[in-house]
Design an enzyme around this catalytic site. Structure first.
Site, PDB file in Angstrom:
ATOM      1  N   LYS A 148     -19.219 -22.382 -42.758  1.00 24.41           N
ATOM      2  CA  LYS A 148     -19.411 -23.799 -43.104  1.00 24.41           C
ATOM      3  C   LYS A 148     -18.075 -24.425 -43.462  1.00 24.41           C
ATOM      4  O   LYS A 148     -17.118 -23.730 -43.868  1.00 24.41           O
ATOM      5  CB  LYS A 148     -20.383 -23.973 -44.271  1.00 24.41           C
ATOM      6  CG  LYS A 148     -20.002 -23.267 -45.588  1.00 24.41           C
ATOM      7  CD  LYS A 148     -19.044 -23.980 -46.510  1.00 24.41           C
ATOM      8  CE  LYS A 148     -18.843 -23.263 -47.848  1.00 24.41           C
ATOM      9  NZ  LYS A 148     -17.682 -23.744 -48.606  1.00 24.41           N
ATOM     10  N   ASP A 155     -23.640 -21.106 -52.862  1.00 22.20           N
ATOM     11  CA  ASP A 155     -23.563 -21.538 -51.460  1.00 22.20           C
ATOM     12  C   ASP A 155     -24.576 -20.826 -50.563  1.00 22.20           C
ATOM     13  O   ASP A 155     -24.649 -21.122 -49.373  1.00 22.20           O
ATOM     14  CB  ASP A 155     -22.162 -21.241 -50.881  1.00 22.20           C
ATOM     15  CG  ASP A 155     -21.127 -22.216 -51.364  1.00 22.20           C
ATOM     16  OD1 ASP A 155     -21.489 -23.181 -52.069  1.00 22.20           O
ATOM     17  OD2 ASP A 155     -19.937 -22.014 -51.033  1.00 22.20           O
TER      18      ASP A 155
HETATM   19  O1  C5P Z   1     -22.075 -19.030 -57.171  1.00 20.61           O
HETATM   20  P1  C5P Z   1     -20.793 -18.346 -56.780  1.00 20.61           P
HETATM   21  O2  C5P Z   1     -20.798 -16.882 -57.116  1.00 20.61           O
HETATM   22  O3  C5P Z   1     -20.385 -18.625 -55.379  1.00 20.61           O
HETATM   23  O4  C5P Z   1     -19.676 -19.027 -57.672  1.00 20.61           O
HETATM   24  C1  C5P Z   1     -18.449 -18.421 -57.953  1.00 20.61           C
HETATM   25  C2  C5P Z   1     -17.866 -19.091 -59.185  1.00 20.61           C
HETATM   26  O5  C5P Z   1     -17.521 -20.438 -58.880  1.00 20.61           O
HETATM   27  C3  C5P Z   1     -18.808 -19.181 -60.361  1.00 20.61           C
HETATM   28  O6  C5P Z   1     -18.694 -18.050 -61.167  1.00 20.61           O
HETATM   29  C4  C5P Z   1     -18.333 -20.414 -61.071  1.00 20.61           C
HETATM   30  O7  C5P Z   1     -17.208 -20.089 -61.872  1.00 20.61           O
HETATM   31  C5  C5P Z   1     -17.808 -21.294 -59.965  1.00 20.61           C
HETATM   32  N1  C5P Z   1     -18.769 -22.320 -59.514  1.00 20.61           N
HETATM   33  C6  C5P Z   1     -19.029 -23.411 -60.321  1.00 20.61           C
HETATM   34  N2  C5P Z   1     -19.906 -24.381 -59.893  1.00 20.61           N
HETATM   35  C7  C5P Z   1     -20.504 -24.286 -58.685  1.00 20.61           C
HETATM   36  C8  C5P Z   1     -20.247 -23.186 -57.847  1.00 20.61           C
HETATM   37  C9  C5P Z   1     -19.362 -22.215 -58.292  1.00 20.61           C
HETATM   38  O8  C5P Z   1     -18.475 -23.532 -61.414  1.00 20.61           O
HETATM   39  N3  C5P Z   1     -21.351 -25.245 -58.307  1.00 20.61           N
END
Ligand code: C5P
Length: 293
Positions: A11, A136
């Site tokens: 994406k 995501d």
């Molecule tokens: O959800 P994911 O593991 O992809 O996110 C990685 C990190 O990115 C999270 O631990 C968080 O610190 C940050 N994040 C965030 N807000 C989001 C997506 C990700 O703060 N909407």
């Protein structure tokens, strides 16, 4: 042995606005996810013994952090299915590049195993399993380009014009949590409506609020972005970062234009004298890609 092959597309975030922060530290976003035809391929070999294993090591990713295995375990736990699977993965999407490769792989596991195991969950149920795997992941289960809100789970389908993209990967590995926790990240972008975006549904709309932080912390990304934008080849199209980087992209109206730009930039990089890598920001072209619906 029956092997099933399933693609997992990358994406781009056409724009990414940070509009707030939740009490748990996660950020409230507004973004448009556009799928592109740069894909990993997953291979599924069903096992009757209930074991979930991987056929390929993913460099630098231990088994307990492998999102493909975690997705399979989540579906097995949620449904009580007794079958297992061996998962093979052919990586083409750069890891940790802001292109959602790991998230897409996990979503393809949920969708494919739900069919192959015959567990019969609805798309909504699969999306609920997807969210704890990463913010995501739900959009890839949703399965089409979408306007996303919340932390990325509140999704509305959008019909996007045909466009092509040239994707470049600067020589930097950007940890997403470091960018979201940076003190200089702005978290107060104004809310937009989907109609605001649909009035000009290209990546010229809005901006990526994570860019200033990534550009400050990783000068290679800033350098590559500037260098690409300065080349007449991009014909004035802006260069933008996807997600938390480091990948950058430019948008074209035709795939042939993106392919031509890729060839011209490759020629500059090849033809430049041996000092190119010392005097220019280091990046590699990933490829010219078509935007998917
Ligand atoms: O959800 P994911 O593991 O992809 O996110 C990685 C990190 O990115 C999270 O631990 C968080 O610190 C940050 N994040 C965030 N807000 C989001 C997506 C990700 O703060 N909407």
């Amino acid at each position: 042995m029956t092997l099933y092959d399933v693609p997992a597309p990358a994406k781009l975030n056409l724009f990414l606005h940070v509009v707030g922060r939740r009490a748990d530290g996660y950020h409230l976003l507004q973004t448009v996810f556009r799928f592109i035809d740069l894909c990993d391929t997953l291979h599924f070999d069903l096992r009757s013994d209930g074991v979930i294993s991987r056929a390929t090591e993913l460099a630098g990713v231990p088994e307990d952090q492998d999102l493909t295995l975690r997705a399979a375990h989540a579906l097995q736990r949620a449904t009580g299915v007794r079958q297992g699977v061996q998962i093979g993965l052919e990586k083409r999407i750069p890891q940790g590049g802001g292109l959602g490769g790991g998230s897409s792989d996990a979503a393809s596991v949920l969708i494919a195993l739900n069919k192959l195991w015959g567990t019969g969950l609805s798309r909504r149920e699969l999306m609920a399993l997807a969210l704890p795997l990463g913010a995501d992941v739900p959009v890839f289960v949703f399965g089409q380009s979408a306007f996303a809100q919340g932390v990325g789970e509140d999704l509305s389908a959008v019909t996007l014009p045909e466009r092509a993209y040239l994707v470049a990967q600067p020589d930097a590995s950007v940890p997403t949590p470091k960018i979201f926790s940076a003190p200089d990240l702005t978290r107060d972008s104004s809310y937009i409506t989907i109609a605001d975006f649909l009035a000009s549904p290209t990546f010229c709309f809005g901006r990526n609020d994570l860019e200033p932080v990534v550009f400050r912390l990783y000068p290679e990304v800033l350098g590559a972005s500037r260098w690409l934008a300065e080349q007449g080849i991009l014909r004035g199209t802006p260069v933008r970062m996807s997600g938390s980087g480091a990948c950058l992209f430019a948008e074209f109206s035709e795939l042939s234009e993106a392919v031509l730009a890729e060839a011209e930039i490759s020629a500059i990089m090849r033809g430049a004298d041996k000092t190119f890598s010392q005097t220019h920001p280091r990046f590699r072209l990933v490829q010219a890609c078509a935007g998917l619906a």
